[in-house]
Design a protein around this motif. Structure first.
Motif, PDB file in Angstrom:
ATOM      1  N   ASN A  71      -1.342   5.499 -17.105  1.00  0.00           N
ATOM      2  CA  ASN A  71      -0.646   5.603 -15.800  1.00  0.00           C
ATOM      3  C   ASN A  71       0.380   6.780 -15.836  1.00  0.00           C
ATOM      4  N   ARG A  72       1.019   6.784 -17.084  1.00  0.00           N
ATOM      5  CA  ARG A  72       2.193   7.915 -17.048  1.00  0.00           C
ATOM      6  C   ARG A  72       1.619   9.422 -17.112  1.00  0.00           C
ATOM      7  N   LEU A  73       0.472   9.510 -17.892  1.00  0.00           N
ATOM      8  CA  LEU A  73      -0.210  10.829 -17.851  1.00  0.00           C
ATOM      9  C   LEU A  73      -0.633  11.062 -16.334  1.00  0.00           C
ATOM     10  N   ALA A  74      -1.292  10.262 -15.845  1.00  0.00           N
ATOM     11  CA  ALA A  74      -1.711  10.256 -14.434  1.00  0.00           C
ATOM     12  C   ALA A  74      -0.700  10.782 -13.396  1.00  0.00           C
ATOM     13  N   LEU A  75       0.592  10.446 -13.699  1.00  0.00           N
ATOM     14  CA  LEU A  75       1.816  10.700 -12.780  1.00  0.00           C
ATOM     15  C   LEU A  75       2.197  12.149 -13.031  1.00  0.00           C
ATOM     16  N   LEU A  76       1.975  12.487 -14.513  1.00  0.00           N
ATOM     17  CA  LEU A  76       2.180  14.012 -14.637  1.00  0.00           C
ATOM     18  C   LEU A  76       1.341  14.980 -14.257  1.00  0.00           C
ATOM     19  N   ASN A  77       0.246  14.541 -13.912  1.00  0.00           N
ATOM     20  CA  ASN A  77      -0.799  15.422 -13.416  1.00  0.00           C
ATOM     21  C   ASN A  77      -0.604  16.207 -11.950  1.00  0.00           C
ATOM     22  N   PRO A  78      -0.391  17.405 -12.141  1.00  0.00           N
ATOM     23  CA  PRO A  78       0.001  17.851 -10.813  1.00  0.00           C
ATOM     24  C   PRO A  78      -1.189  18.007  -9.700  1.00  0.00           C
ATOM     25  N   PHE A  79      -2.301  18.016 -10.404  1.00  0.00           N
ATOM     26  CA  PHE A  79      -3.563  18.320  -9.551  1.00  0.00           C
ATOM     27  C   PHE A  79      -4.322  17.116  -8.881  1.00  0.00           C
ATOM     28  N   SER A  80      -3.886  15.886  -9.163  1.00  0.00           N
ATOM     29  CA  SER A  80      -4.386  14.810  -8.647  1.00  0.00           C
ATOM     30  C   SER A  80      -3.302  13.586  -8.363  1.00  0.00           C
ATOM     31  N   ARG A  81      -3.763  12.884  -7.436  1.00  0.00           N
ATOM     32  CA  ARG A  81      -2.832  11.651  -7.205  1.00  0.00           C
ATOM     33  C   ARG A  81      -3.283  10.576  -7.842  1.00  0.00           C
ATOM     34  N   SER A  82      -2.229   9.733  -8.351  1.00  0.00           N
ATOM     35  CA  SER A  82      -2.507   8.386  -9.112  1.00  0.00           C
ATOM     36  C   SER A  82      -3.233   7.205  -8.314  1.00  0.00           C
ATOM     37  N   GLU A  83      -4.192   6.821  -8.547  1.00  0.00           N
ATOM     38  CA  GLU A  83      -4.660   5.747  -7.652  1.00  0.00           C
ATOM     39  C   GLU A  83      -3.889   4.391  -8.054  1.00  0.00           C
ATOM     40  N   TYR A  84      -3.480   4.425  -9.251  1.00  0.00           N
ATOM     41  CA  TYR A  84      -2.517   3.290  -9.715  1.00  0.00           C
ATOM     42  C   TYR A  84      -1.110   3.197  -8.642  1.00  0.00           C
ATOM     43  N   ILE A  85      -0.509   4.446  -8.792  1.00  0.00           N
ATOM     44  CA  ILE A  85       0.938   4.421  -7.695  1.00  0.00           C
ATOM     45  C   ILE A  85       0.287   4.443  -6.392  1.00  0.00           C
ATOM     46  N   ASP A  86      -0.605   5.013  -6.059  1.00  0.00           N
ATOM     47  CA  ASP A  86      -0.932   4.831  -4.588  1.00  0.00           C
ATOM     48  C   ASP A  86      -1.155   3.297  -4.234  1.00  0.00           C
ATOM     49  N   SER A  87      -2.099   2.677  -5.000  1.00  0.00           N
ATOM     50  CA  SER A  87      -2.109   1.177  -4.661  1.00  0.00           C
ATOM     51  C   SER A  87      -0.817   0.386  -4.807  1.00  0.00           C
ATOM     52  N   LEU A  88       0.048   0.758  -5.676  1.00  0.00           N
ATOM     53  CA  LEU A  88       1.384  -0.194  -5.992  1.00  0.00           C
ATOM     54  C   LEU A  88       2.066   0.144  -4.396  1.00  0.00           C
ATOM     55  N   GLU A  89       2.078   1.683  -4.315  1.00  0.00           N
ATOM     56  CA  GLU A  89       3.004   1.821  -3.180  1.00  0.00           C
ATOM     57  C   GLU A  89       2.608   1.323  -1.799  1.00  0.00           C
ATOM     58  N   ASN A  90       1.094   1.278  -1.573  1.00  0.00           N
ATOM     59  CA  ASN A  90       0.609   0.482  -0.340  1.00  0.00           C
ATOM     60  C   ASN A  90       1.002  -0.958  -0.265  1.00  0.00           C
ATOM     61  N   SER A  91       0.880  -1.565  -1.724  1.00  0.00           N
ATOM     62  CA  SER A  91       1.124  -3.005  -1.632  1.00  0.00           C
ATOM     63  C   SER A  91       2.603  -3.423  -1.475  1.00  0.00           C
ATOM     64  N   PHE A  92       3.410  -2.629  -1.862  1.00  0.00           N
ATOM     65  CA  PHE A  92       4.816  -3.022  -1.761  1.00  0.00           C
ATOM     66  C   PHE A  92       5.536  -2.555  -0.528  1.00  0.00           C
ATOM     67  N   LEU A  93       4.826  -1.318   0.089  1.00  0.00           N
ATOM     68  CA  LEU A  93       5.286  -0.954   1.585  1.00  0.00           C
ATOM     69  C   LEU A  93       4.936  -2.238   2.466  1.00  0.00           C
ATOM     70  N   LYS A  94       3.667  -2.862   2.195  1.00  0.00           N
ATOM     71  CA  LYS A  94       3.308  -4.127   2.981  1.00  0.00           C
ATOM     72  C   LYS A  94       4.222  -5.069   2.650  1.00  0.00           C
ATOM     73  N   PHE A  95       4.544  -5.490   1.506  1.00  0.00           N
ATOM     74  CA  PHE A  95       5.288  -6.365   0.958  1.00  0.00           C
ATOM     75  C   PHE A  95       6.568  -6.303   1.820  1.00  0.00           C
ATOM     76  N   GLY A  96       7.376  -5.026   1.857  1.00  0.00           N
ATOM     77  CA  GLY A  96       8.495  -5.035   2.606  1.00  0.00           C
ATOM     78  C   GLY A  96       8.492  -5.235   4.037  1.00  0.00           C
ATOM     79  N   LYS A  97       7.285  -5.004   4.566  1.00  0.00           N
ATOM     80  CA  LYS A  97       7.244  -5.409   6.100  1.00  0.00           C
ATOM     81  C   LYS A  97       7.074  -6.788   6.225  1.00  0.00           C
ATOM     82  N   GLU A  98       6.371  -7.481   5.355  1.00  0.00           N
ATOM     83  CA  GLU A  98       5.997  -8.981   5.404  1.00  0.00           C
ATOM     84  C   GLU A  98       7.405  -9.663   5.285  1.00  0.00           C
TER      85      GLU A  98
END
Length: 307
Positions: A110-137
């Motif tokens: 996951n951390r190597l994926a974060l360092l890759n400037p040419f692609s987005r991390s599915e792991y981080i995108d998924s977490l971000e969506n989940s916790f954005l939803k959590f904040g709203k709920e």
């Protein structure tokens, strides 16, 4: 000189890379805000498995608090785990800043994926969506109740009462157990033509915060100065007035224990010793319905008076 500078720069970059990949405890951090104080927010965070924010429902396999300022959790998704560190900062009485630190079992990937400037991390995108939803709920849930702490130390009322004891009840099941037991109190009151001298209440006798269980007496205040006797289910109790911190809770009584933590936090901030055994007086009868936010409960947390 330039060569020395480049060597130092490369050394700093190498150290930073090693620290990020192998030493840093958490992969990523999210920040958002919640209503109410850290004490109450922390209790909501403990119920994270009840929020519909993940594709599959997690189980909380580990949970540890550090006062009311932090909460560590491990969420189990089958064989996959997420480690969470919630850091809570009280900005004002009605707002808490939350910093959420997240780590997974696939740290290097996951951390190597974060360092890759040419692609987005599915792991981080998924977490971000989940916790954005959590904040709203979380904000939606928090809009369903209010807690107001009274500044001054007060006396709880002295009460004579008939009571139905309950033991080893999960805190979140308190209101449900009260619904089961209220018939015993009503039948006894009607059979002996007792007149209520106040509102129904619950007095906590024991509270295991780690297990989340309580023993309590569910009571009707009445005049006991007459020739009646208790029975198998009903006890007679007398509760003296005690110096207490007081809060007004508005909302469904299933969540009134949130006010207990608010009062414990207040006692800690004011360096007051407490028994951790609150008294709740319920002004409304849930059977009559109505908007839960209009329901009122007085919560008293016994404390030793200030010197």
């Amino acid at each position: 000189m330039m060569k020395k500078f480049i060597i130092i720069l490369l050394g700093v970059l190498l150290f930073s890379l090693v620290w990020f990949l192998f030493i840093k405890e958490y992969d990523y951090q999210f920040r958002f805000r919640a209503n109410h104080s850290p004490a109450m927010v922390q209790q909501e965070l403990k119920k994270i498995e009840s929020y519909s924010i993940f594709d599959s429902e997690p189980a909380v396999s580990y949970q540890q608090t550090d006062g009311y300022d932090a909460l560590k959790q491990t969420l189990q998704f089958g064989e996959r785990e997420l480690d969470l560190l919630w850091e809570l900062e009280n900005q004002e009485d009605t707002v808490t800043n939350i910093s959420l630190n997240v780590a997974s079992g696939e740290k290097i990937k996951n951390r190597l994926a974060l360092l890759n400037p040419f692609s987005r991390s599915e792991y981080i995108d998924s977490l971000e969506n989940s916790f954005l939803k959590f904040g709203k709920e979380l904000l939606i849930k928090q809009s369903a109740y209010k807690v107001q702490v009274i500044d001054s130390i007060v006396y709880s009322p002295a009460l004579d009462c008939i009571c139905k004891p309950a033991e080893d009840i999960k805190v979140e099941n308190k209101a449900m157990q009260m619904v089961r037991d209220i018939g015993y109190l009503e039948d006894f009151q009607i059979a002996h033509r007792l007149k209520l001298t106040g509102y129904p209440f619950v007095k906590i006798r024991a509270w295991d915060q780690e297990a989340g269980t309580i023993d309590y007496n569910f009571c009707f205040p009445v005049n006991l100065a007459q020739d009646i006797r208790p029975n198998t289910f009903i006890e007679f109790q007398q509760f003296p007035a005690t110096t207490s911190l007081k809060a007004i809770y508005n909302g469904n009584y299933r969540s009134s224990d949130l006010a207990w933590h608010e009062l414990l936090s207040e006692a800690k901030n004011r360096d007051l010793k407490t028994s951790n055994l609150p008294l709740e007086i319920f002004w409304n009868n849930p059977k009559t319905g109505g908007e839960a936010l209009s329901w009122k409960a007085e919560i008293f947390m016994p404390v030793k008076p200030e010197n």
